[in-house]
Write an enzyme that holds these catalytic residues in place. Structure first.
Site, PDB file in Angstrom:
ATOM      1  N   SER A  76      32.624  26.589 -46.652  1.00  0.00           N
ATOM      2  CA  SER A  76      33.374  25.528 -45.971  1.00  0.00           C
ATOM      3  C   SER A  76      33.517  24.314 -46.880  1.00  0.00           C
ATOM      4  CB  SER A  76      32.647  25.090 -44.699  1.00  0.00           C
ATOM      5  OG  SER A  76      32.406  26.183 -43.859  1.00  0.00           O
TER       6      SER A  76
HETATM    7  N1  SAH Z   1      28.280  28.396 -43.510  1.00  0.00           N
HETATM    8  C1  SAH Z   1      28.937  29.083 -44.582  1.00  0.00           C
HETATM    9  C2  SAH Z   1      30.391  29.343 -44.259  1.00  0.00           C
HETATM   10  C3  SAH Z   1      30.650  30.784 -44.337  1.00  0.00           C
HETATM   11  S1  SAH Z   1      32.166  31.411 -43.749  1.00  0.00           S
HETATM   12  C4  SAH Z   1      28.733  28.378 -45.909  1.00  0.00           C
HETATM   13  O1  SAH Z   1      28.144  27.297 -45.919  1.00  0.00           O
HETATM   14  O2  SAH Z   1      29.125  28.934 -46.943  1.00  0.00           O
HETATM   15  C5  SAH Z   1      31.624  32.275 -42.304  1.00  0.00           C
HETATM   16  C6  SAH Z   1      30.700  33.440 -42.499  1.00  0.00           C
HETATM   17  O3  SAH Z   1      30.477  34.008 -41.212  1.00  0.00           O
HETATM   18  C7  SAH Z   1      31.222  34.584 -43.366  1.00  0.00           C
HETATM   19  O4  SAH Z   1      30.351  34.802 -44.425  1.00  0.00           O
HETATM   20  C8  SAH Z   1      31.253  35.777 -42.415  1.00  0.00           C
HETATM   21  O5  SAH Z   1      30.905  37.003 -43.035  1.00  0.00           O
HETATM   22  C9  SAH Z   1      30.230  35.379 -41.382  1.00  0.00           C
HETATM   23  N2  SAH Z   1      30.323  36.035 -40.084  1.00  0.00           N
HETATM   24  C10 SAH Z   1      31.419  36.380 -39.373  1.00  0.00           C
HETATM   25  N3  SAH Z   1      31.084  36.955 -38.213  1.00  0.00           N
HETATM   26  C11 SAH Z   1      29.711  36.996 -38.183  1.00  0.00           C
HETATM   27  C12 SAH Z   1      28.749  37.477 -37.248  1.00  0.00           C
HETATM   28  N4  SAH Z   1      29.087  38.048 -36.100  1.00  0.00           N
HETATM   29  N5  SAH Z   1      27.455  37.344 -37.558  1.00  0.00           N
HETATM   30  C13 SAH Z   1      27.056  36.770 -38.727  1.00  0.00           C
HETATM   31  N6  SAH Z   1      27.915  36.304 -39.644  1.00  0.00           N
HETATM   32  C14 SAH Z   1      29.229  36.415 -39.380  1.00  0.00           C
END
Ligand code: SAH
Length: 227
Positions: A76
Protein backbone atom coordinates in the site's frame (compact mmCIF):
# COMPACT_ATOMS: atom_id res chain seq x y z
CA UNK A 1 41.76 12.51 -10.50
CA UNK A 2 40.49 11.42 -7.04
CA UNK A 3 37.90 8.66 -7.07
CA UNK A 4 34.70 9.50 -5.10
CA UNK A 5 34.55 7.49 -1.86
CA UNK A 6 31.25 5.82 -2.78
CA UNK A 7 32.69 4.40 -6.00
CA UNK A 8 35.32 2.52 -4.02
CA UNK A 9 32.84 0.75 -1.78
CA UNK A 10 31.87 -2.82 -2.57
CA UNK A 11 28.39 -3.09 -4.12
CA UNK A 12 26.80 -4.92 -1.24
CA UNK A 13 27.89 -2.29 1.26
CA UNK A 14 26.47 0.52 -0.88
CA UNK A 15 23.13 -1.21 -1.20
CA UNK A 16 22.73 -1.60 2.57
CA UNK A 17 22.94 2.11 3.37
CA UNK A 18 19.78 3.21 5.17
CA UNK A 19 18.10 5.94 3.08
CA UNK A 20 16.91 7.76 6.20
CA UNK A 21 16.89 11.16 4.50
CA UNK A 22 14.31 9.88 2.00
CA UNK A 23 12.20 8.55 4.84
CA UNK A 24 12.40 11.90 6.64
CA UNK A 25 11.18 13.60 3.49
CA UNK A 26 8.34 11.08 3.12
CA UNK A 27 7.26 11.61 6.72
CA UNK A 28 7.42 15.43 6.36
CA UNK A 29 5.14 15.12 3.34
CA UNK A 30 2.65 12.96 5.25
CA UNK A 31 2.70 15.37 8.20
CA UNK A 32 2.11 18.38 5.93
CA UNK A 33 -1.00 16.67 4.58
CA UNK A 34 -2.24 16.01 8.13
CA UNK A 35 -2.37 12.27 7.46
CA UNK A 36 -1.18 10.86 10.75
CA UNK A 37 -0.46 11.58 14.38
CA UNK A 38 3.04 11.93 15.83
CA UNK A 39 3.30 8.33 17.02
CA UNK A 40 2.43 6.97 13.56
CA UNK A 41 4.87 9.34 11.87
CA UNK A 42 7.64 8.28 14.28
CA UNK A 43 6.92 4.62 13.51
CA UNK A 44 7.04 5.29 9.75
CA UNK A 45 10.31 7.13 10.24
CA UNK A 46 11.71 4.08 12.01
CA UNK A 47 10.67 1.38 9.51
CA UNK A 48 12.73 0.93 6.33
CA UNK A 49 10.08 0.63 3.62
CA UNK A 50 12.81 0.02 1.02
CA UNK A 51 13.45 -3.43 2.53
CA UNK A 52 9.84 -4.47 1.86
CA UNK A 53 9.99 -3.91 -1.91
CA UNK A 54 12.01 -5.79 -4.49
CA UNK A 55 15.46 -4.51 -5.21
CA UNK A 56 14.68 -3.07 -8.64
CA UNK A 57 12.00 -0.80 -7.12
CA UNK A 58 13.92 0.35 -4.06
CA UNK A 59 14.66 3.78 -5.50
CA UNK A 60 10.88 4.40 -5.50
CA UNK A 61 10.26 3.04 -2.00
CA UNK A 62 9.79 6.48 -0.43
CA UNK A 63 7.50 7.95 -3.06
CA UNK A 64 3.84 8.08 -2.17
CA UNK A 65 2.82 5.24 -4.48
CA UNK A 66 1.71 1.63 -4.20
CA UNK A 67 4.31 -0.72 -5.69
CA UNK A 68 3.96 -4.25 -7.09
CA UNK A 69 5.23 -7.03 -4.80
CA UNK A 70 4.57 -9.87 -7.23
CA UNK A 71 1.65 -12.30 -7.69
CA UNK A 72 -0.61 -9.39 -8.65
CA UNK A 73 -0.38 -7.82 -5.18
CA UNK A 74 0.89 -4.44 -4.00
CA UNK A 75 2.44 -2.77 -0.99
CA UNK A 76 0.00 0.00 0.00
CA UNK A 77 1.12 3.58 -0.59
CA UNK A 78 2.63 5.35 2.45
CA UNK A 79 -0.27 7.83 2.75
CA UNK A 80 -2.74 4.92 2.92
CA UNK A 81 -0.69 3.17 5.61
CA UNK A 82 -0.41 6.45 7.55
CA UNK A 83 -4.15 7.12 7.37
CA UNK A 84 -5.25 3.56 8.16
CA UNK A 85 -2.82 3.28 11.08
CA UNK A 86 -3.95 6.62 12.53
CA UNK A 87 -7.61 5.60 12.19
CA UNK A 88 -6.88 2.32 13.93
CA UNK A 89 -5.88 4.36 17.01
CA UNK A 90 -3.52 1.82 18.57
CA UNK A 91 -1.57 1.91 21.81
CA UNK A 92 1.46 -0.11 22.91
CA UNK A 93 0.62 -3.62 24.01
CA UNK A 94 -2.61 -3.87 22.01
CA UNK A 95 -3.43 -7.12 20.25
CA UNK A 96 -3.83 -6.30 16.57
CA UNK A 97 -4.91 -8.65 13.79
CA UNK A 98 -3.95 -7.74 10.22
CA UNK A 99 -5.54 -9.56 7.30
CA UNK A 100 -3.36 -9.33 4.17
CA UNK A 101 0.29 -9.27 5.25
CA UNK A 102 1.51 -8.70 1.68
CA UNK A 103 5.00 -7.23 1.95
CA UNK A 104 4.78 -7.06 5.75
CA UNK A 105 5.26 -3.27 5.85
CA UNK A 106 1.99 -2.48 7.64
CA UNK A 107 2.75 -5.17 10.24
CA UNK A 108 6.20 -3.66 10.83
CA UNK A 109 4.70 -0.19 11.35
CA UNK A 110 2.24 -1.62 13.89
CA UNK A 111 5.09 -3.47 15.64
CA UNK A 112 7.06 -0.20 15.77
CA UNK A 113 4.07 1.29 17.59
CA UNK A 114 4.45 -1.41 20.23
CA UNK A 115 1.49 -3.55 19.15
CA UNK A 116 1.34 -7.32 19.46
CA UNK A 117 0.79 -8.09 15.81
CA UNK A 118 -0.95 -11.17 14.40
CA UNK A 119 -1.00 -11.20 10.63
CA UNK A 120 -2.48 -13.55 8.03
CA UNK A 121 -1.53 -13.85 4.34
CA UNK A 122 -3.05 -16.34 1.90
CA UNK A 123 -0.11 -16.53 -0.53
CA UNK A 124 2.72 -18.72 0.79
CA UNK A 125 5.40 -17.01 -1.29
CA UNK A 126 4.56 -13.60 0.20
CA UNK A 127 4.50 -15.14 3.70
CA UNK A 128 8.01 -16.46 3.23
CA UNK A 129 9.32 -13.13 1.94
CA UNK A 130 7.69 -11.09 4.72
CA UNK A 131 8.98 -13.52 7.34
CA UNK A 132 12.52 -13.10 6.02
CA UNK A 133 12.31 -9.29 6.31
CA UNK A 134 10.82 -9.53 9.82
CA UNK A 135 13.79 -11.71 10.78
CA UNK A 136 16.26 -9.30 9.17
CA UNK A 137 14.75 -6.41 11.16
CA UNK A 138 14.54 -8.41 14.38
CA UNK A 139 10.74 -8.13 14.49
CA UNK A 140 10.32 -11.40 16.32
CA UNK A 141 7.11 -10.37 18.07
CA UNK A 142 5.01 -10.49 14.87
CA UNK A 143 3.02 -13.73 14.61
CA UNK A 144 2.31 -14.69 11.02
CA UNK A 145 0.07 -17.38 9.56
CA UNK A 146 -0.45 -18.48 6.00
CA UNK A 147 -4.12 -19.02 5.24
CA UNK A 148 -7.52 -17.44 4.72
CA UNK A 149 -7.63 -14.33 6.87
CA UNK A 150 -11.38 -13.84 6.33
CA UNK A 151 -11.67 -16.56 8.99
CA UNK A 152 -9.54 -14.46 11.36
CA UNK A 153 -7.21 -16.21 13.76
CA UNK A 154 -9.60 -17.92 16.19
CA UNK A 155 -6.82 -19.36 18.39
CA UNK A 156 -5.44 -15.91 19.17
CA UNK A 157 -8.75 -13.97 19.44
CA UNK A 158 -10.08 -11.62 20.69
CA UNK A 159 -8.27 -8.64 19.13
CA UNK A 160 -8.53 -5.04 20.28
CA UNK A 161 -7.88 -3.91 16.73
CA UNK A 162 -8.39 -5.58 13.33
CA UNK A 163 -7.13 -4.09 10.06
CA UNK A 164 -7.92 -5.60 6.67
CA UNK A 165 -5.69 -4.41 3.82
CA UNK A 166 -7.65 -6.01 0.96
CA UNK A 167 -11.22 -5.30 -0.15
CA UNK A 168 -14.14 -7.76 -0.20
CA UNK A 169 -17.88 -7.58 -0.83
CA UNK A 170 -18.83 -7.71 2.87
CA UNK A 171 -17.43 -7.54 6.39
CA UNK A 172 -16.40 -11.13 7.24
CA UNK A 173 -18.53 -12.32 10.15
CA UNK A 174 -15.63 -14.16 11.88
CA UNK A 175 -13.75 -10.85 12.13
CA UNK A 176 -16.67 -9.16 13.90
CA UNK A 177 -16.89 -12.15 16.23
CA UNK A 178 -13.17 -11.95 17.03
CA UNK A 179 -13.27 -8.21 17.76
CA UNK A 180 -12.79 -7.40 21.44
CA UNK A 181 -14.91 -4.90 23.34
CA UNK A 182 -13.93 -2.12 23.20
CA UNK A 183 -12.50 -2.75 19.77
CA UNK A 184 -12.03 -1.22 16.33
CA UNK A 185 -12.17 -2.97 12.94
CA UNK A 186 -11.07 -1.21 9.76
CA UNK A 187 -11.89 -2.75 6.38
CA UNK A 188 -12.45 -1.69 2.75
CA UNK A 189 -15.80 -3.04 1.51
CA UNK A 190 -17.34 -2.82 -1.95
CA UNK A 191 -19.66 -4.74 -4.24
CA UNK A 192 -17.33 -3.97 -7.14
CA UNK A 193 -13.67 -4.95 -7.29
CA UNK A 194 -11.07 -2.22 -6.68
CA UNK A 195 -13.86 0.13 -5.70
CA UNK A 196 -14.53 0.11 -2.00
CA UNK A 197 -15.56 2.30 0.92
CA UNK A 198 -13.38 2.28 4.00
CA UNK A 199 -15.56 1.03 6.86
CA UNK A 200 -14.81 1.43 10.56
CA UNK A 201 -16.64 -0.74 13.05
CA UNK A 202 -16.39 0.15 16.73
CA UNK A 203 -17.60 -2.31 19.35
CA UNK A 204 -18.27 -1.03 22.85
CA UNK A 205 -20.30 -2.97 25.37
CA UNK A 206 -23.20 -4.53 23.50
CA UNK A 207 -23.11 -1.88 20.79
CA UNK A 208 -21.62 -2.14 17.32
CA UNK A 209 -21.26 1.16 15.48
CA UNK A 210 -20.46 1.23 11.75
CA UNK A 211 -19.09 4.30 9.93
CA UNK A 212 -18.32 4.97 6.27
CA UNK A 213 -14.99 6.83 6.00
CA UNK A 214 -15.05 7.37 2.24
CA UNK A 215 -13.74 5.79 -0.96
CA UNK A 216 -10.83 3.36 -1.04
CA UNK A 217 -9.01 1.22 -3.62
CA UNK A 218 -7.49 -2.07 -2.46
CA UNK A 219 -6.65 -5.41 -4.09
CA UNK A 220 -9.14 -8.27 -3.71
CA UNK A 221 -9.83 -9.97 -0.41
CA UNK A 222 -10.07 -13.59 -1.57
CA UNK A 223 -11.54 -16.25 0.70
CA UNK A 224 -14.55 -17.86 2.36
CA UNK A 225 -15.93 -14.47 3.35
CA UNK A 226 -14.33 -12.53 0.47
CA UNK A 227 -14.39 -12.78 -3.32
N1 SAH B 1 -0.61 -4.73 4.18
C1 SAH B 1 0.10 -5.04 2.97
C2 SAH B 1 -0.75 -4.77 1.75
C3 SAH B 1 -0.86 -6.00 0.97
S1 SAH B 1 -2.00 -6.07 -0.35
C4 SAH B 1 1.45 -4.35 2.93
O1 SAH B 1 1.75 -3.57 3.83
O2 SAH B 1 2.23 -4.64 2.02
C5 SAH B 1 -3.20 -7.19 0.32
C6 SAH B 1 -2.76 -8.59 0.60
O3 SAH B 1 -3.91 -9.30 1.05
C7 SAH B 1 -2.22 -9.39 -0.58
O4 SAH B 1 -0.93 -9.83 -0.30
C8 SAH B 1 -3.19 -10.56 -0.71
O5 SAH B 1 -2.56 -11.77 -1.09
C9 SAH B 1 -3.75 -10.65 0.69
N2 SAH B 1 -5.03 -11.33 0.84
C10 SAH B 1 -6.11 -11.30 0.03
N3 SAH B 1 -7.10 -12.05 0.52
C11 SAH B 1 -6.63 -12.60 1.69
C12 SAH B 1 -7.18 -13.47 2.67
N4 SAH B 1 -8.41 -13.97 2.59
N5 SAH B 1 -6.41 -13.80 3.72
C13 SAH B 1 -5.14 -13.32 3.85
N6 SAH B 1 -4.58 -12.50 2.95
C14 SAH B 1 -5.31 -12.14 1.88
Amino acid sequence: MPVPASAEQPRRQRRDIDPRRLRERMVRGLAARGLADDAVLRAMLAVRRDLFVEEALRCQAYEDIALPIGLGQTISQPSTVARMTALLDVRPGMRVLEVGTGSGYQSAVLAALGCRVFTVERLAELCARAQAVFRQLGLTSIRMRCGDGTLGMPGAAPFERIIVTAGGPEVPRPLIEQLDSPGVLLIPVGKRRREQRLIRICRKGGQVLQEDLGPAVFVDLVGSHGW
